[in-house]
Design a protein around this motif. Sequence first.
Motif, PDB file in Angstrom:
ATOM      1  N   PHE A  67      17.661  -1.756  -9.744  1.00  0.00           N
ATOM      2  CA  PHE A  67      18.216  -0.924 -10.816  1.00  0.00           C
ATOM      3  C   PHE A  67      17.166  -0.912 -11.920  1.00  0.00           C
ATOM      4  N   ARG A  68      16.412   0.176 -12.008  1.00  0.00           N
ATOM      5  CA  ARG A  68      15.335   0.217 -13.009  1.00  0.00           C
ATOM      6  C   ARG A  68      15.357   1.569 -13.692  1.00  0.00           C
ATOM      7  N   CYS A  69      14.867   1.622 -14.913  1.00  0.00           N
ATOM      8  CA  CYS A  69      15.011   2.907 -15.597  1.00  0.00           C
ATOM      9  C   CYS A  69      13.779   3.344 -16.352  1.00  0.00           C
ATOM     10  N   ASP A  70      13.655   4.674 -16.475  1.00  0.00           N
ATOM     11  CA  ASP A  70      12.634   5.301 -17.305  1.00  0.00           C
ATOM     12  C   ASP A  70      13.348   5.796 -18.557  1.00  0.00           C
ATOM     13  N   VAL A  71      12.774   5.462 -19.706  1.00  0.00           N
ATOM     14  CA  VAL A  71      13.412   5.816 -20.967  1.00  0.00           C
ATOM     15  C   VAL A  71      12.617   6.921 -21.650  1.00  0.00           C
ATOM     16  N   ASN A  72      13.257   8.051 -21.930  1.00  0.00           N
ATOM     17  CA  ASN A  72      12.606   9.147 -22.651  1.00  0.00           C
ATOM     18  C   ASN A  72      13.048   9.099 -24.103  1.00  0.00           C
ATOM     19  N   THR A 132       8.818  15.803 -29.593  1.00  0.00           N
ATOM     20  CA  THR A 132       8.086  15.598 -28.350  1.00  0.00           C
ATOM     21  C   THR A 132       8.485  14.265 -27.746  1.00  0.00           C
ATOM     22  N   ARG A 133       8.812  14.282 -26.446  1.00  0.00           N
ATOM     23  CA  ARG A 133       9.300  13.038 -25.858  1.00  0.00           C
ATOM     24  C   ARG A 133       8.191  12.269 -25.143  1.00  0.00           C
ATOM     25  N   VAL A 134       8.363  10.967 -25.182  1.00  0.00           N
ATOM     26  CA  VAL A 134       7.481  10.065 -24.475  1.00  0.00           C
ATOM     27  C   VAL A 134       8.334   9.397 -23.413  1.00  0.00           C
ATOM     28  N   GLU A 135       7.787   9.178 -22.227  1.00  0.00           N
ATOM     29  CA  GLU A 135       8.556   8.539 -21.171  1.00  0.00           C
ATOM     30  C   GLU A 135       8.031   7.123 -20.960  1.00  0.00           C
ATOM     31  N   ILE A 136       8.902   6.142 -21.099  1.00  0.00           N
ATOM     32  CA  ILE A 136       8.497   4.746 -20.864  1.00  0.00           C
ATOM     33  C   ILE A 136       9.032   4.360 -19.493  1.00  0.00           C
ATOM     34  N   LYS A 137       8.129   4.009 -18.609  1.00  0.00           N
ATOM     35  CA  LYS A 137       8.470   3.861 -17.186  1.00  0.00           C
ATOM     36  C   LYS A 137       8.895   2.458 -16.781  1.00  0.00           C
TER      37      LYS A 137
END
Length: 475
Positions: free
Chosen positions: A189-194, A207-212
Amino acid sequence: MFETVIGLEVHVQLNTKTKLFCACPTSFAEHQNANTCPTCLALPGALPVVNKEAAVKAMRLGYAINANVVHASNFDRKSYFYPDSPSAYQITQLSNAIVQNGEVFIDLNDGTQKRIGMTQAHLEADAGKNIHDGSHSKVDLNRAGTPLLEIVSNPDMRSSEEAVAFLKKLHSTVRYLDISDANMQEGSFRCDVNVSVRPKGQAEFGTRVEIKNINSFRFVEAAIAYEVQRQTEAYEDGDYETEVFQETRLWNVDEGVTKSMRGKEEAADYRYFPDPDLRPLVVTQEMIDEALKMPELPDAKIKRYTEELGVKRYDALVICSEKELAYYFEAMLASGASAKNSVNWLTTELLGRLKKTEFDITTSPVSAEKLGELVSKIDDGIISGKGAKEILDVLIKEDKDIDGLINSMGLAQVSDDGAILEIIDGIIAANPEKVEQFKGGKEKLFGFFVGQTMKASKGAANPQKVNELLKERLA
Ligand code: ADP
Ligand code: MG
Ligand code: ZN
Protein backbone atom coordinates in the motif's frame (compact mmCIF):
# COMPACT_ATOMS: atom_id res chain seq x y z
CA MET A 1 -3.15 33.55 2.53
CA PHE A 2 -2.65 30.34 0.60
CA GLU A 3 -4.68 27.22 0.12
CA THR A 4 -3.21 23.74 -0.26
CA VAL A 5 -4.63 21.38 -2.88
CA ILE A 6 -3.87 17.65 -2.68
CA GLY A 7 -4.77 14.68 -4.86
CA LEU A 8 -3.55 11.15 -4.17
CA GLU A 9 -2.71 8.12 -6.28
CA VAL A 10 -2.59 4.96 -4.18
CA HIS A 11 -1.09 1.69 -5.36
CA VAL A 12 -2.66 -1.29 -3.68
CA GLN A 13 -1.19 -4.72 -4.28
CA LEU A 14 -4.13 -7.10 -4.72
CA ASN A 15 -3.92 -10.33 -2.75
CA THR A 16 -4.72 -12.67 -5.62
CA LYS A 17 -3.29 -16.18 -5.80
CA THR A 18 -1.79 -15.66 -9.24
CA LYS A 19 -0.40 -12.78 -11.30
CA LEU A 20 -2.52 -10.40 -13.38
CA PHE A 21 -1.92 -11.94 -16.79
CA CYS A 22 -0.43 -15.39 -16.16
CA ALA A 23 -0.76 -18.33 -13.78
CA CYS A 24 2.45 -17.68 -11.84
CA PRO A 25 1.91 -17.57 -8.07
CA THR A 26 2.18 -14.22 -6.29
CA SER A 27 3.44 -15.91 -3.13
CA PHE A 28 6.92 -15.48 -1.75
CA ALA A 29 9.53 -17.46 -3.65
CA GLU A 30 12.80 -18.53 -2.14
CA HIS A 31 14.68 -18.10 -5.39
CA GLN A 32 14.91 -15.11 -7.66
CA ASN A 33 12.96 -15.50 -10.88
CA ALA A 34 11.33 -18.72 -9.64
CA ASN A 35 7.78 -17.37 -10.07
CA THR A 36 8.06 -16.59 -13.77
CA CYS A 37 6.80 -17.91 -17.09
CA PRO A 38 7.01 -16.82 -20.75
CA THR A 39 4.22 -14.26 -20.22
CA CYS A 40 5.68 -12.37 -17.26
CA LEU A 41 9.16 -12.72 -18.78
CA ALA A 42 7.69 -11.10 -21.91
CA LEU A 43 9.01 -13.78 -24.23
CA PRO A 44 7.87 -13.31 -27.83
CA GLY A 45 4.58 -15.00 -28.63
CA ALA A 46 3.38 -15.40 -25.05
CA LEU A 47 -0.11 -13.99 -24.58
CA PRO A 48 -1.65 -12.37 -21.48
CA VAL A 49 -4.97 -13.58 -20.05
CA VAL A 50 -6.73 -11.39 -17.47
CA ASN A 51 -6.98 -12.80 -13.96
CA LYS A 52 -10.65 -12.91 -13.01
CA GLU A 53 -9.93 -12.77 -9.28
CA ALA A 54 -8.07 -9.47 -9.74
CA ALA A 55 -10.96 -8.02 -11.75
CA VAL A 56 -13.48 -9.10 -9.09
CA LYS A 57 -11.39 -7.53 -6.33
CA ALA A 58 -11.15 -4.26 -8.26
CA MET A 59 -14.92 -4.37 -8.77
CA ARG A 60 -15.48 -4.98 -5.07
CA LEU A 61 -13.61 -1.77 -4.27
CA GLY A 62 -15.70 -0.05 -6.93
CA TYR A 63 -18.97 -1.05 -5.30
CA ALA A 64 -17.63 -0.12 -1.86
CA ILE A 65 -16.87 3.46 -2.97
CA ASN A 66 -20.13 3.96 -4.90
CA ALA A 67 -18.32 4.04 -8.22
CA ASN A 68 -19.36 2.98 -11.69
CA VAL A 69 -18.10 -0.49 -12.36
CA VAL A 70 -17.47 -0.51 -16.09
CA HIS A 71 -18.73 -3.65 -17.80
CA ALA A 72 -16.23 -3.49 -20.65
CA SER A 73 -12.99 -1.76 -19.69
CA ASN A 74 -9.76 -1.62 -21.70
CA PHE A 75 -6.07 -2.21 -21.23
CA ASP A 76 -3.33 0.04 -22.58
CA ARG A 77 0.40 -0.17 -22.88
CA LYS A 78 2.50 2.45 -21.13
CA SER A 79 6.01 2.40 -22.57
CA TYR A 80 9.09 2.79 -20.49
CA PHE A 81 12.54 1.32 -20.48
CA TYR A 82 13.80 -0.16 -17.24
CA PRO A 83 15.54 -3.48 -16.70
CA ASP A 84 12.81 -4.58 -14.26
CA SER A 85 10.24 -4.55 -17.08
CA PRO A 86 11.28 -7.03 -19.78
CA SER A 87 8.43 -6.07 -22.12
CA ALA A 88 9.52 -2.39 -21.98
CA TYR A 89 5.92 -1.45 -21.32
CA GLN A 90 3.48 -1.74 -18.44
CA ILE A 91 -0.03 -3.00 -19.04
CA THR A 92 -2.42 -0.56 -17.36
CA GLN A 93 -5.80 1.06 -17.92
CA LEU A 94 -5.50 4.63 -19.10
CA SER A 95 -8.83 6.02 -20.20
CA ASN A 96 -11.45 3.34 -19.75
CA ALA A 97 -10.72 1.91 -16.32
CA ILE A 98 -12.76 -0.80 -14.64
CA VAL A 99 -13.77 1.54 -11.78
CA GLN A 100 -14.76 5.17 -12.37
CA ASN A 101 -16.22 8.11 -10.41
CA GLY A 102 -16.44 6.99 -6.80
CA GLU A 103 -16.41 8.69 -3.43
CA VAL A 104 -14.88 8.22 -0.01
CA PHE A 105 -16.03 10.01 3.13
CA ILE A 106 -13.47 11.12 5.67
CA ASP A 107 -14.14 12.04 9.28
CA LEU A 108 -12.75 15.39 10.37
CA ASN A 109 -11.76 16.39 13.87
CA ASP A 110 -14.77 18.70 14.26
CA GLY A 111 -17.09 15.68 13.94
CA THR A 112 -18.17 16.41 10.36
CA GLN A 113 -17.58 14.30 7.27
CA LYS A 114 -16.09 15.43 3.98
CA ARG A 115 -16.60 13.80 0.60
CA ILE A 116 -13.49 13.06 -1.45
CA GLY A 117 -14.26 12.30 -5.07
CA MET A 118 -12.50 9.37 -6.71
CA THR A 119 -11.47 9.71 -10.32
CA GLN A 120 -10.91 6.03 -11.01
CA ALA A 121 -9.31 2.79 -9.93
CA HIS A 122 -7.52 0.79 -12.59
CA LEU A 123 -5.75 -2.53 -12.86
CA GLU A 124 -2.09 -2.65 -13.80
CA ALA A 125 0.85 -5.01 -13.63
CA ASP A 126 3.67 -4.37 -11.20
CA ALA A 127 7.32 -4.37 -12.33
CA GLY A 128 10.07 -6.66 -11.07
CA LYS A 129 12.93 -5.55 -8.85
CA ASN A 130 16.46 -4.41 -9.60
CA ILE A 131 18.89 -5.63 -6.99
CA HIS A 132 22.15 -3.72 -6.79
CA ASP A 133 24.92 -5.93 -5.53
CA GLY A 134 28.33 -4.36 -5.35
CA SER A 135 29.76 -3.93 -8.84
CA HIS A 136 26.84 -5.52 -10.64
CA SER A 137 23.05 -5.39 -10.70
CA LYS A 138 20.57 -8.22 -10.89
CA VAL A 139 16.97 -8.35 -11.98
CA ASP A 140 14.40 -10.38 -10.08
CA LEU A 141 11.11 -10.80 -11.91
CA ASN A 142 9.18 -12.64 -9.20
CA ARG A 143 7.08 -9.52 -8.66
CA ALA A 144 6.74 -8.71 -12.38
CA GLY A 145 3.10 -8.99 -13.37
CA THR A 146 1.60 -9.04 -9.88
CA PRO A 147 -1.70 -7.15 -9.85
CA LEU A 148 -1.89 -3.59 -8.62
CA LEU A 149 -4.99 -1.51 -8.24
CA GLU A 150 -4.12 2.16 -8.69
CA ILE A 151 -6.73 4.27 -6.97
CA VAL A 152 -6.79 7.93 -8.03
CA SER A 153 -8.54 10.67 -6.07
CA ASN A 154 -9.76 14.02 -7.29
CA PRO A 155 -7.77 17.03 -6.04
CA ASP A 156 -10.28 17.44 -3.20
CA MET A 157 -8.10 17.53 -0.11
CA ARG A 158 -7.07 20.86 1.42
CA SER A 159 -4.64 19.90 4.18
CA SER A 160 -2.26 17.13 5.19
CA GLU A 161 -4.76 16.12 7.92
CA GLU A 162 -7.37 15.49 5.25
CA ALA A 163 -4.88 13.58 3.11
CA VAL A 164 -3.91 11.32 6.01
CA ALA A 165 -7.54 10.82 7.03
CA PHE A 166 -8.30 9.83 3.43
CA LEU A 167 -5.40 7.38 3.28
CA LYS A 168 -6.36 5.77 6.57
CA LYS A 169 -9.96 5.40 5.44
CA LEU A 170 -8.89 3.85 2.15
CA HIS A 171 -6.38 1.61 3.92
CA SER A 172 -8.97 0.29 6.35
CA THR A 173 -11.52 -0.12 3.54
CA VAL A 174 -9.28 -2.33 1.39
CA ARG A 175 -8.50 -4.38 4.48
CA TYR A 176 -12.19 -4.81 5.34
CA LEU A 177 -12.78 -5.83 1.71
CA ASP A 178 -9.93 -8.31 2.01
CA ILE A 179 -8.57 -7.37 -1.41
CA SER A 180 -5.07 -6.53 -0.14
CA ASP A 181 -3.03 -7.02 3.00
CA ALA A 182 -2.14 -3.32 2.53
CA ASN A 183 1.10 -3.74 4.44
CA MET A 184 2.79 -0.37 4.14
CA GLN A 185 6.26 -1.47 5.24
CA GLU A 186 6.25 -4.20 2.62
CA GLY A 187 5.01 -1.82 -0.04
CA SER A 188 1.64 -3.38 -0.72
CA PHE A 189 0.00 0.00 0.00
CA ARG A 190 2.01 2.97 -1.24
CA CYS A 191 1.04 6.37 -2.49
CA ASP A 192 2.02 9.25 -4.73
CA VAL A 193 1.07 12.63 -3.32
CA ASN A 194 0.23 15.52 -5.66
CA VAL A 195 0.51 18.91 -3.98
CA SER A 196 -0.02 22.47 -5.14
CA VAL A 197 -0.74 25.79 -3.47
CA ARG A 198 -2.74 28.78 -4.69
CA PRO A 199 -3.67 32.16 -3.24
CA LYS A 200 -6.97 31.86 -1.37
CA GLY A 201 -9.84 32.81 -3.68
CA GLN A 202 -8.01 31.98 -6.92
CA ALA A 203 -10.16 29.74 -9.09
CA GLU A 204 -7.41 27.88 -10.96
CA PHE A 205 -5.19 25.35 -9.27
CA GLY A 206 -1.50 26.05 -8.86
CA THR A 207 1.21 23.92 -10.45
CA ARG A 208 1.34 20.49 -8.89
CA VAL A 209 4.34 18.51 -7.82
CA GLU A 210 4.11 14.74 -7.48
CA ILE A 211 5.92 13.10 -4.56
CA LYS A 212 6.38 9.43 -5.36
CA ASN A 213 6.16 6.22 -3.40
CA ILE A 214 5.58 7.26 0.18
CA ASN A 215 4.95 4.30 2.44
CA SER A 216 3.91 5.71 5.81
CA PHE A 217 1.18 8.07 7.02
CA ARG A 218 3.77 10.05 8.95
CA PHE A 219 5.91 10.63 5.85
CA VAL A 220 2.86 11.72 3.86
CA GLU A 221 2.17 14.37 6.46
CA ALA A 222 5.79 15.52 6.62
CA ALA A 223 6.27 15.57 2.84
CA ILE A 224 3.14 17.66 2.33
CA ALA A 225 4.16 20.10 5.06
CA TYR A 226 7.57 20.51 3.44
CA GLU A 227 6.17 20.99 -0.07
CA VAL A 228 3.54 23.50 1.05
CA GLN A 229 6.22 25.57 2.72
CA ARG A 230 8.57 25.37 -0.25
CA GLN A 231 5.88 26.34 -2.74
CA THR A 232 4.42 29.09 -0.56
CA GLU A 233 7.84 30.66 0.00
CA ALA A 234 8.54 30.57 -3.72
CA TYR A 235 5.24 32.37 -4.27
CA GLU A 236 5.98 35.02 -1.68
CA ASP A 237 9.51 35.57 -3.00
CA GLY A 238 8.27 35.97 -6.56
CA ASP A 239 10.10 32.78 -7.63
CA TYR A 240 7.03 30.62 -8.25
CA GLU A 241 7.53 30.44 -12.03
CA THR A 242 11.14 29.33 -11.76
CA GLU A 243 11.01 27.12 -8.67
CA VAL A 244 7.66 25.37 -8.89
CA PHE A 245 7.05 23.36 -12.00
CA GLN A 246 5.37 20.08 -12.77
CA GLU A 247 7.88 17.47 -11.72
CA THR A 248 8.32 14.26 -9.77
CA ARG A 249 10.00 14.59 -6.40
CA LEU A 250 11.09 12.07 -3.78
CA TRP A 251 10.73 12.31 -0.02
CA ASN A 252 14.16 12.04 1.58
CA VAL A 253 13.57 10.47 4.96
CA ASP A 254 17.00 11.28 6.40
CA GLU A 255 16.99 14.96 5.49
CA GLY A 256 13.25 15.56 5.86
CA VAL A 257 13.00 17.27 2.46
CA THR A 258 11.60 16.50 -0.98
CA LYS A 259 14.10 16.39 -3.83
CA SER A 260 13.61 16.66 -7.54
CA MET A 261 13.79 13.25 -9.21
CA ARG A 262 12.83 14.05 -12.77
CA GLY A 263 10.69 16.42 -14.76
CA LYS A 264 7.14 15.12 -15.03
CA GLU A 265 6.67 13.05 -18.12
CA GLU A 266 3.86 14.13 -20.38
CA ALA A 267 1.42 11.41 -21.39
CA ALA A 268 3.02 11.54 -24.84
CA ASP A 269 6.35 10.39 -23.39
CA TYR A 270 4.72 7.10 -22.46
CA ARG A 271 3.36 6.51 -25.97
CA TYR A 272 0.19 4.98 -24.61
CA PHE A 273 -1.77 2.79 -26.98
CA PRO A 274 -4.42 0.07 -26.61
CA ASP A 275 -2.88 -3.32 -25.89
CA PRO A 276 -3.51 -5.37 -29.03
CA ASP A 277 -3.11 -8.67 -27.13
CA LEU A 278 -5.97 -7.99 -24.73
CA ARG A 279 -9.63 -7.82 -25.56
CA PRO A 280 -11.94 -5.64 -23.45
CA LEU A 281 -12.35 -6.90 -19.90
CA VAL A 282 -16.00 -7.93 -19.94
CA VAL A 283 -17.74 -8.28 -16.61
CA THR A 284 -20.14 -11.21 -16.15
CA GLN A 285 -23.07 -11.56 -13.76
CA GLU A 286 -21.11 -14.22 -11.90
CA MET A 287 -18.27 -11.71 -11.34
CA ILE A 288 -20.74 -9.07 -10.14
CA ASP A 289 -22.29 -11.50 -7.64
CA GLU A 290 -18.84 -12.44 -6.40
CA ALA A 291 -17.74 -8.80 -6.10
CA LEU A 292 -20.85 -7.90 -4.14
CA LYS A 293 -19.95 -10.41 -1.42
CA MET A 294 -18.94 -7.67 0.90
CA PRO A 295 -18.61 -7.29 4.65
CA GLU A 296 -20.24 -4.43 6.53
CA LEU A 297 -18.00 -1.41 5.84
CA PRO A 298 -16.73 1.13 8.39
CA ASP A 299 -19.30 3.86 7.61
CA ALA A 300 -22.21 1.44 8.07
CA LYS A 301 -20.62 0.01 11.21
CA ILE A 302 -20.13 3.45 12.76
CA LYS A 303 -23.77 4.28 12.06
CA ARG A 304 -24.98 1.01 13.58
CA TYR A 305 -22.74 1.26 16.63
CA THR A 306 -23.82 4.82 17.41
CA GLU A 307 -27.51 4.51 16.55
CA GLU A 308 -28.30 0.98 17.68
CA LEU A 309 -25.71 0.19 20.32
CA GLY A 310 -25.43 3.65 21.90
CA VAL A 311 -21.65 3.81 21.36
CA LYS A 312 -20.21 7.33 21.35
CA ARG A 313 -19.19 8.56 17.90
CA TYR A 314 -15.55 8.98 18.87
CA ASP A 315 -15.35 5.44 20.24
CA ALA A 316 -17.09 4.04 17.16
CA LEU A 317 -14.51 5.76 14.94
CA VAL A 318 -11.66 4.26 16.92
CA ILE A 319 -13.10 0.74 16.94
CA CYS A 320 -14.07 0.76 13.25
CA SER A 321 -10.75 2.20 12.09
CA GLU A 322 -9.34 -1.32 11.89
CA LYS A 323 -11.34 -4.40 11.02
CA GLU A 324 -9.53 -6.46 13.67
CA LEU A 325 -10.75 -4.11 16.41
CA ALA A 326 -14.31 -4.07 15.09
CA TYR A 327 -14.42 -7.87 14.82
CA TYR A 328 -12.97 -8.23 18.30
CA PHE A 329 -15.61 -5.85 19.67
CA GLU A 330 -18.40 -7.72 17.91
CA ALA A 331 -17.14 -11.05 19.25
CA MET A 332 -17.28 -9.59 22.77
CA LEU A 333 -20.91 -8.61 22.20
CA ALA A 334 -21.66 -12.06 20.79
CA SER A 335 -20.39 -13.62 24.00
CA GLY A 336 -22.96 -11.60 25.91
CA ALA A 337 -21.08 -8.50 27.08
CA SER A 338 -22.78 -5.09 27.08
CA ALA A 339 -21.73 -2.60 24.39
CA LYS A 340 -21.08 0.17 26.89
CA ASN A 341 -18.65 -1.80 29.03
CA SER A 342 -17.10 -3.56 26.01
CA VAL A 343 -16.03 -0.25 24.47
CA ASN A 344 -14.10 0.76 27.54
CA TRP A 345 -12.66 -2.66 28.27
CA LEU A 346 -11.45 -3.05 24.71
CA THR A 347 -10.13 0.44 23.90
CA THR A 348 -8.79 1.44 27.30
CA GLU A 349 -8.13 -1.62 29.42
CA LEU A 350 -7.07 -4.22 26.85
CA LEU A 351 -5.33 -1.98 24.30
CA GLY A 352 -3.61 -0.08 27.11
CA ARG A 353 -2.19 -3.32 28.48
CA LEU A 354 -1.27 -4.74 25.04
CA LYS A 355 0.73 -1.59 24.31
CA LYS A 356 3.13 -2.60 27.06
CA THR A 357 3.67 -6.04 25.51
CA GLU A 358 4.86 -7.31 22.14
CA PHE A 359 1.26 -8.20 21.25
CA ASP A 360 -1.40 -6.32 19.34
CA ILE A 361 -5.10 -6.93 18.82
CA THR A 362 -4.48 -9.67 16.22
CA THR A 363 -2.17 -11.60 18.55
CA SER A 364 -3.83 -10.69 21.85
CA PRO A 365 -3.26 -13.35 24.51
CA VAL A 366 -6.76 -12.55 25.78
CA SER A 367 -9.38 -13.66 23.27
CA ALA A 368 -12.50 -11.61 22.55
CA GLU A 369 -14.61 -14.38 24.07
CA LYS A 370 -12.56 -14.27 27.25
CA LEU A 371 -12.72 -10.50 27.59
CA GLY A 372 -16.43 -10.68 26.76
CA GLU A 373 -16.89 -13.18 29.59
CA LEU A 374 -15.02 -10.89 31.98
CA VAL A 375 -17.11 -7.88 30.96
CA SER A 376 -20.31 -9.90 31.42
CA LYS A 377 -19.26 -10.53 35.02
CA ILE A 378 -19.04 -6.76 35.52
CA ASP A 379 -22.36 -6.25 33.74
CA ASP A 380 -23.98 -8.75 36.09
CA GLY A 381 -22.42 -7.31 39.23
CA ILE A 382 -20.51 -10.49 39.96
CA ILE A 383 -17.21 -8.61 40.15
CA SER A 384 -16.35 -4.92 40.40
CA GLY A 385 -14.45 -3.01 37.74
CA LYS A 386 -11.51 -2.90 40.10
CA GLY A 387 -11.59 -6.66 40.54
CA ALA A 388 -11.85 -7.17 36.78
CA LYS A 389 -8.70 -5.11 36.25
CA GLU A 390 -6.80 -7.42 38.57
CA ILE A 391 -8.10 -10.43 36.65
CA LEU A 392 -7.19 -8.90 33.30
CA ASP A 393 -3.65 -8.28 34.56
CA VAL A 394 -3.41 -12.04 35.15
CA LEU A 395 -5.04 -13.02 31.86
CA ILE A 396 -2.57 -10.92 29.87
CA LYS A 397 0.18 -13.13 31.28
CA GLU A 398 -1.53 -16.50 31.28
CA ASP A 399 -4.78 -17.97 30.10
CA LYS A 400 -6.76 -18.97 33.18
CA ASP A 401 -10.34 -19.74 34.04
CA ILE A 402 -12.14 -16.55 35.08
CA ASP A 403 -14.42 -18.17 37.68
CA GLY A 404 -11.40 -19.86 39.19
CA LEU A 405 -9.59 -16.52 39.45
CA ILE A 406 -12.60 -14.83 41.04
CA ASN A 407 -12.55 -17.50 43.73
CA SER A 408 -8.83 -17.75 44.31
CA MET A 409 -8.38 -13.97 44.36
CA GLY A 410 -11.48 -13.46 46.53
CA LEU A 411 -13.00 -10.99 44.08
CA ALA A 412 -16.61 -12.11 44.14
CA GLN A 413 -18.94 -9.24 44.91
CA VAL A 414 -21.72 -9.86 47.33
CA SER A 415 -24.88 -9.21 45.34
CA ASP A 416 -27.12 -11.34 47.44
CA ASP A 417 -29.87 -9.15 48.92
CA GLY A 418 -30.06 -11.01 52.20
CA ALA A 419 -26.36 -10.69 53.01
CA ILE A 420 -26.25 -6.99 52.13
CA LEU A 421 -29.45 -6.22 54.03
CA GLU A 422 -28.01 -7.83 57.11
CA ILE A 423 -25.09 -5.41 57.01
CA ILE A 424 -27.34 -2.43 56.24
CA ASP A 425 -29.64 -3.19 59.14
CA GLY A 426 -26.65 -3.37 61.47
CA ILE A 427 -25.41 0.05 60.30
CA ILE A 428 -28.86 1.59 60.68
CA ALA A 429 -29.24 0.17 64.18
CA ALA A 430 -25.83 1.53 65.20
CA ASN A 431 -26.51 5.08 63.92
CA PRO A 432 -30.03 6.11 65.00
CA GLU A 433 -29.27 9.86 65.13
CA LYS A 434 -27.79 9.85 61.58
CA VAL A 435 -30.91 8.07 60.37
CA GLU A 436 -33.04 10.79 62.00
CA GLN A 437 -31.01 13.55 60.35
CA PHE A 438 -31.23 11.85 56.98
CA LYS A 439 -34.96 11.43 57.21
CA GLY A 440 -35.15 15.08 58.34
CA GLY A 441 -33.71 16.16 54.97
CA LYS A 442 -29.91 15.85 55.29
CA GLU A 443 -29.62 13.88 52.08
CA LYS A 444 -25.86 14.17 51.95
CA LEU A 445 -25.72 11.50 54.65
CA PHE A 446 -26.64 8.87 52.07
CA GLY A 447 -22.97 8.69 51.12
CA PHE A 448 -22.11 7.95 54.74
CA PHE A 449 -24.39 4.92 54.78
CA VAL A 450 -23.00 3.64 51.47
CA GLY A 451 -19.45 4.05 52.76
CA GLN A 452 -20.22 2.28 56.03
CA THR A 453 -21.90 -0.62 54.25
CA MET A 454 -19.05 -1.04 51.77
CA LYS A 455 -16.56 -0.91 54.61
CA ALA A 456 -18.41 -3.46 56.67
CA SER A 457 -18.50 -5.78 53.66
CA LYS A 458 -14.73 -5.28 53.20
CA GLY A 459 -15.46 -3.82 49.73
CA ALA A 460 -17.14 -6.97 48.53
CA ALA A 461 -20.70 -5.67 48.36
CA ASN A 462 -21.98 -4.75 44.93
CA PRO A 463 -22.20 -0.93 45.14
CA GLN A 464 -25.22 -0.77 42.89
CA LYS A 465 -27.07 -3.24 45.08
CA VAL A 466 -26.00 -1.33 48.19
CA ASN A 467 -27.47 1.85 46.72
CA GLU A 468 -30.76 0.22 45.84
CA LEU A 469 -31.23 -1.52 49.18
CA LEU A 470 -30.21 1.51 51.24
CA LYS A 471 -32.75 3.64 49.38
CA GLU A 472 -35.42 1.08 50.22
CA ARG A 473 -34.46 0.81 53.91
CA LEU A 474 -34.10 4.54 54.52
CA ALA A 475 -37.26 5.53 52.65
P1 ADP B 1 -1.56 12.61 -14.63
O1 ADP B 1 -2.45 11.90 -15.60
O2 ADP B 1 -0.59 13.49 -15.27
O3 ADP B 1 -0.98 11.72 -13.60
P2 ADP B 1 -3.92 13.39 -13.32
O4 ADP B 1 -4.84 14.42 -13.84
O5 ADP B 1 -4.29 11.96 -13.46
O6 ADP B 1 -2.48 13.65 -13.89
O7 ADP B 1 -3.75 13.70 -11.80
C1 ADP B 1 -3.01 12.89 -11.01
C2 ADP B 1 -3.29 13.24 -9.56
O8 ADP B 1 -2.96 14.60 -9.30
C3 ADP B 1 -4.74 13.08 -9.17
O9 ADP B 1 -4.79 12.47 -7.91
C4 ADP B 1 -5.25 14.50 -9.10
O10 ADP B 1 -6.25 14.63 -8.12
C5 ADP B 1 -4.03 15.27 -8.68
N1 ADP B 1 -3.99 16.66 -9.12
C6 ADP B 1 -4.28 17.12 -10.35
N2 ADP B 1 -4.08 18.46 -10.38
C7 ADP B 1 -3.64 18.84 -9.16
C8 ADP B 1 -3.26 20.09 -8.58
N3 ADP B 1 -3.24 21.21 -9.25
N4 ADP B 1 -2.86 20.08 -7.29
C9 ADP B 1 -2.85 18.95 -6.57
N5 ADP B 1 -3.19 17.76 -7.08
C10 ADP B 1 -3.60 17.69 -8.35
MG1 MG C 1 -2.21 9.74 -13.20
ZN1 ZN D 1 4.15 -15.67 -15.24
